[in-house]
Design a protein around this motif. Structure first.
Motif, PDB file in Angstrom:
ATOM      1  N   CYS A  76       7.799  13.362   7.131  1.00  0.00           N
ATOM      2  CA  CYS A  76       7.459  12.537   5.969  1.00  0.00           C
ATOM      3  C   CYS A  76       5.953  12.412   5.772  1.00  0.00           C
ATOM      4  CB  CYS A  76       8.103  11.168   6.087  1.00  0.00           C
ATOM      5  SG  CYS A  76       7.583  10.265   7.536  1.00  0.00           S
ATOM      6  N   VAL A  77       5.182  13.194   6.510  1.00  0.00           N
ATOM      7  CA  VAL A  77       3.727  13.185   6.376  1.00  0.00           C
ATOM      8  C   VAL A  77       3.327  14.460   5.655  1.00  0.00           C
ATOM      9  CG1 VAL A  77       1.547  13.275   7.640  1.00  0.00           C
ATOM     10  CG2 VAL A  77       3.411  11.823   8.471  1.00  0.00           C
ATOM     11  N   ARG A  78       2.417  14.302   4.701  1.00  0.00           N
ATOM     12  CA  ARG A  78       1.929  15.493   4.014  1.00  0.00           C
ATOM     13  C   ARG A  78       0.429  15.384   3.813  1.00  0.00           C
ATOM     14  NH1 ARG A  78       1.108  15.634  -1.675  1.00  0.00           N
ATOM     15  NH2 ARG A  78       1.669  13.711  -2.716  1.00  0.00           N
ATOM     16  N   THR A  79      -0.168  16.485   3.462  1.00  0.00           N
ATOM     17  CA  THR A  79      -1.594  16.524   3.208  1.00  0.00           C
ATOM     18  C   THR A  79      -1.841  16.171   1.746  1.00  0.00           C
ATOM     19  OG1 THR A  79      -1.899  18.211   4.892  1.00  0.00           O
ATOM     20  CG2 THR A  79      -3.660  17.957   3.275  1.00  0.00           C
ATOM     21  N   PHE A  80      -2.719  15.205   1.533  1.00  0.00           N
ATOM     22  CA  PHE A  80      -3.088  14.786   0.187  1.00  0.00           C
ATOM     23  C   PHE A  80      -4.481  15.316  -0.133  1.00  0.00           C
ATOM     24  CE2 PHE A  80       0.197  11.791   1.220  1.00  0.00           C
ATOM     25  CZ  PHE A  80       0.793  11.476   0.011  1.00  0.00           C
ATOM     26  N   TYR A  81      -4.703  15.625  -1.392  1.00  0.00           N
ATOM     27  CA  TYR A  81      -6.011  16.019  -1.912  1.00  0.00           C
ATOM     28  C   TYR A  81      -6.313  15.038  -3.036  1.00  0.00           C
ATOM     29  CZ  TYR A  81      -4.727  20.251   0.560  1.00  0.00           C
ATOM     30  OH  TYR A  81      -4.319  21.131   1.520  1.00  0.00           O
ATOM     31  N   GLU A  82      -7.007  13.966  -2.695  1.00  0.00           N
ATOM     32  CA  GLU A  82      -7.254  12.910  -3.664  1.00  0.00           C
ATOM     33  C   GLU A  82      -8.687  12.414  -3.543  1.00  0.00           C
ATOM     34  OE1 GLU A  82      -4.231   9.915  -3.167  1.00  0.00           O
ATOM     35  OE2 GLU A  82      -2.687  11.213  -3.990  1.00  0.00           O
ATOM     36  N   THR A  83      -9.076  11.571  -4.469  1.00  0.00           N
ATOM     37  CA  THR A  83     -10.422  11.006  -4.447  1.00  0.00           C
ATOM     38  C   THR A  83     -10.504   9.924  -3.368  1.00  0.00           C
ATOM     39  OG1 THR A  83      -9.942   9.250  -6.032  1.00  0.00           O
ATOM     40  CG2 THR A  83     -10.648  11.394  -6.940  1.00  0.00           C
ATOM     41  N   PRO A  84     -11.717   9.607  -2.915  1.00  0.00           N
ATOM     42  CA  PRO A  84     -11.864   8.510  -1.952  1.00  0.00           C
ATOM     43  C   PRO A  84     -11.287   7.194  -2.473  1.00  0.00           C
ATOM     44  CG  PRO A  84     -13.878   9.793  -2.045  1.00  0.00           C
ATOM     45  CD  PRO A  84     -12.988  10.293  -3.155  1.00  0.00           C
ATOM     46  N   LEU A  85     -11.392   6.970  -3.764  1.00  0.00           N
ATOM     47  CA  LEU A  85     -10.830   5.758  -4.361  1.00  0.00           C
ATOM     48  C   LEU A  85      -9.319   5.715  -4.186  1.00  0.00           C
ATOM     49  CD1 LEU A  85     -11.396   3.211  -5.998  1.00  0.00           C
ATOM     50  CD2 LEU A  85     -11.150   4.582  -8.071  1.00  0.00           C
ATOM     51  N   GLN A  86      -8.653   6.831  -4.410  1.00  0.00           N
ATOM     52  CA  GLN A  86      -7.202   6.885  -4.229  1.00  0.00           C
ATOM     53  C   GLN A  86      -6.819   6.675  -2.766  1.00  0.00           C
ATOM     54  OE1 GLN A  86      -7.041  10.723  -6.219  1.00  0.00           O
ATOM     55  NE2 GLN A  86      -5.621   9.878  -7.739  1.00  0.00           N
ATOM     56  N   LEU A  87      -7.618   7.209  -1.853  1.00  0.00           N
ATOM     57  CA  LEU A  87      -7.385   6.999  -0.421  1.00  0.00           C
ATOM     58  C   LEU A  87      -7.466   5.512  -0.088  1.00  0.00           C
ATOM     59  CD1 LEU A  87      -7.174   7.711   2.613  1.00  0.00           C
ATOM     60  CD2 LEU A  87      -9.631   8.134   2.550  1.00  0.00           C
ATOM     61  N   LEU A  88      -8.502   4.841  -0.573  1.00  0.00           N
ATOM     62  CA  LEU A  88      -8.659   3.416  -0.298  1.00  0.00           C
ATOM     63  C   LEU A  88      -7.507   2.600  -0.880  1.00  0.00           C
ATOM     64  CD1 LEU A  88     -12.488   3.049  -0.862  1.00  0.00           C
ATOM     65  CD2 LEU A  88     -11.267   2.647   1.279  1.00  0.00           C
ATOM     66  N   GLU A  89      -7.006   2.998  -2.024  1.00  0.00           N
ATOM     67  CA  GLU A  89      -5.845   2.307  -2.617  1.00  0.00           C
ATOM     68  C   GLU A  89      -4.619   2.454  -1.718  1.00  0.00           C
ATOM     69  OE1 GLU A  89      -5.536   0.319  -5.136  1.00  0.00           O
ATOM     70  OE2 GLU A  89      -7.347   0.627  -6.303  1.00  0.00           O
ATOM     71  N   LYS A  90      -4.427   3.630  -1.137  1.00  0.00           N
ATOM     72  CA  LYS A  90      -3.299   3.835  -0.227  1.00  0.00           C
ATOM     73  C   LYS A  90      -3.435   2.940   1.011  1.00  0.00           C
ATOM     74  CE  LYS A  90      -2.082   8.661  -1.318  1.00  0.00           C
ATOM     75  NZ  LYS A  90      -1.179   8.278  -2.355  1.00  0.00           N
ATOM     76  N   VAL A  91      -4.638   2.851   1.542  1.00  0.00           N
ATOM     77  CA  VAL A  91      -4.881   2.003   2.716  1.00  0.00           C
ATOM     78  C   VAL A  91      -4.608   0.543   2.367  1.00  0.00           C
ATOM     79  CG1 VAL A  91      -6.667   1.157   4.293  1.00  0.00           C
ATOM     80  CG2 VAL A  91      -6.491   3.606   3.803  1.00  0.00           C
ATOM     81  N   LYS A  92      -5.081   0.121   1.213  1.00  0.00           N
ATOM     82  CA  LYS A  92      -4.858  -1.274   0.796  1.00  0.00           C
ATOM     83  C   LYS A  92      -3.361  -1.566   0.648  1.00  0.00           C
ATOM     84  CE  LYS A  92      -5.943  -4.773  -2.596  1.00  0.00           C
ATOM     85  NZ  LYS A  92      -6.261  -4.992  -3.994  1.00  0.00           N
ATOM     86  N   ASN A  93      -2.618  -0.619   0.110  1.00  0.00           N
ATOM     87  CA  ASN A  93      -1.172  -0.805  -0.055  1.00  0.00           C
ATOM     88  C   ASN A  93      -0.488  -1.026   1.302  1.00  0.00           C
ATOM     89  OD1 ASN A  93      -1.264  -0.630  -2.816  1.00  0.00           O
ATOM     90  ND2 ASN A  93      -0.802   1.550  -2.853  1.00  0.00           N
ATOM     91  N   VAL A  94      -0.948  -0.347   2.328  1.00  0.00           N
ATOM     92  CA  VAL A  94      -0.367  -0.531   3.667  1.00  0.00           C
ATOM     93  C   VAL A  94      -0.651  -1.938   4.171  1.00  0.00           C
ATOM     94  CG1 VAL A  94      -0.463   0.202   6.081  1.00  0.00           C
ATOM     95  CG2 VAL A  94      -0.416   1.917   4.259  1.00  0.00           C
ATOM     96  N   PHE A  95      -1.890  -2.395   3.995  1.00  0.00           N
ATOM     97  CA  PHE A  95      -2.234  -3.740   4.465  1.00  0.00           C
ATOM     98  C   PHE A  95      -1.569  -4.831   3.632  1.00  0.00           C
ATOM     99  CE2 PHE A  95      -5.555  -1.563   6.842  1.00  0.00           C
ATOM    100  CZ  PHE A  95      -5.554  -2.274   8.008  1.00  0.00           C
ATOM    101  N   ASN A  96      -1.307  -4.543   2.359  1.00  0.00           N
ATOM    102  CA  ASN A  96      -0.586  -5.502   1.516  1.00  0.00           C
ATOM    103  C   ASN A  96       0.827  -5.663   2.014  1.00  0.00           C
ATOM    104  OD1 ASN A  96      -2.282  -6.668  -0.379  1.00  0.00           O
ATOM    105  ND2 ASN A  96      -2.149  -4.923  -1.751  1.00  0.00           N
TER     106      ASN A  96
END
Length: 113
Positions: free
Chosen positions: A93-113
């Motif tokens: 269920c893990v894949r490689t993402f190619y996204e902007t740093p902003l999108q990465l930070l949003e993903k991290v925030k979603n985990v902490f939320n």
């Protein structure tokens, strides 16, 4: 353990991120493939730790660098909440993402939320 101050720190990181079309490469849980929110959180948590150590770099002694250190300390305290069976990353269920740093930070925030 996760307080509003931690979430505010993450939001400040997001708000101070330069908008760019440049993309970075990182591994993260594909939420589409892992619909169970508990399993998603357990797998994403360990990947967030890796991302904070290896991918999110800020100049020393800046507000963003200090925020990352605080989030890493929180992450270490939270690690005891997860059983050993989740320490190994399930690559299914893990894949490689190619996204902007902003999108990465949003993903991290979603985990902490």
């Amino acid at each position: 353990m996760i307080g509003s101050g931690h979430l505010q720190s993450l939001q400040r990181l997001i708000d101070s991120q330069m908008e760019t079309s440049c993309q970075i490469t990182f591994e993260f849980v594909d939420q589409e493939q892992l619909k169970d929110p508990v399993c998603y959180l357990k797998k994403a948590f360990l990947l967030v730790q890796d991302i904070m150590e290896d991918t999110m770099r800020f100049r020393d002694n800046t507000p963003n660098a200090i925020a990352i250190v605080q989030l890493q300390e929180l992450s270490l305290r939270l690690k005891s909440c997860f059983t050993k069976d989740y320490e190994e990353h399930d690559k299914a269920c893990v894949r490689t993402f190619y996204e902007t740093p902003l999108q990465l930070l949003e993903k991290v925030k979603n985990v902490f939320n």
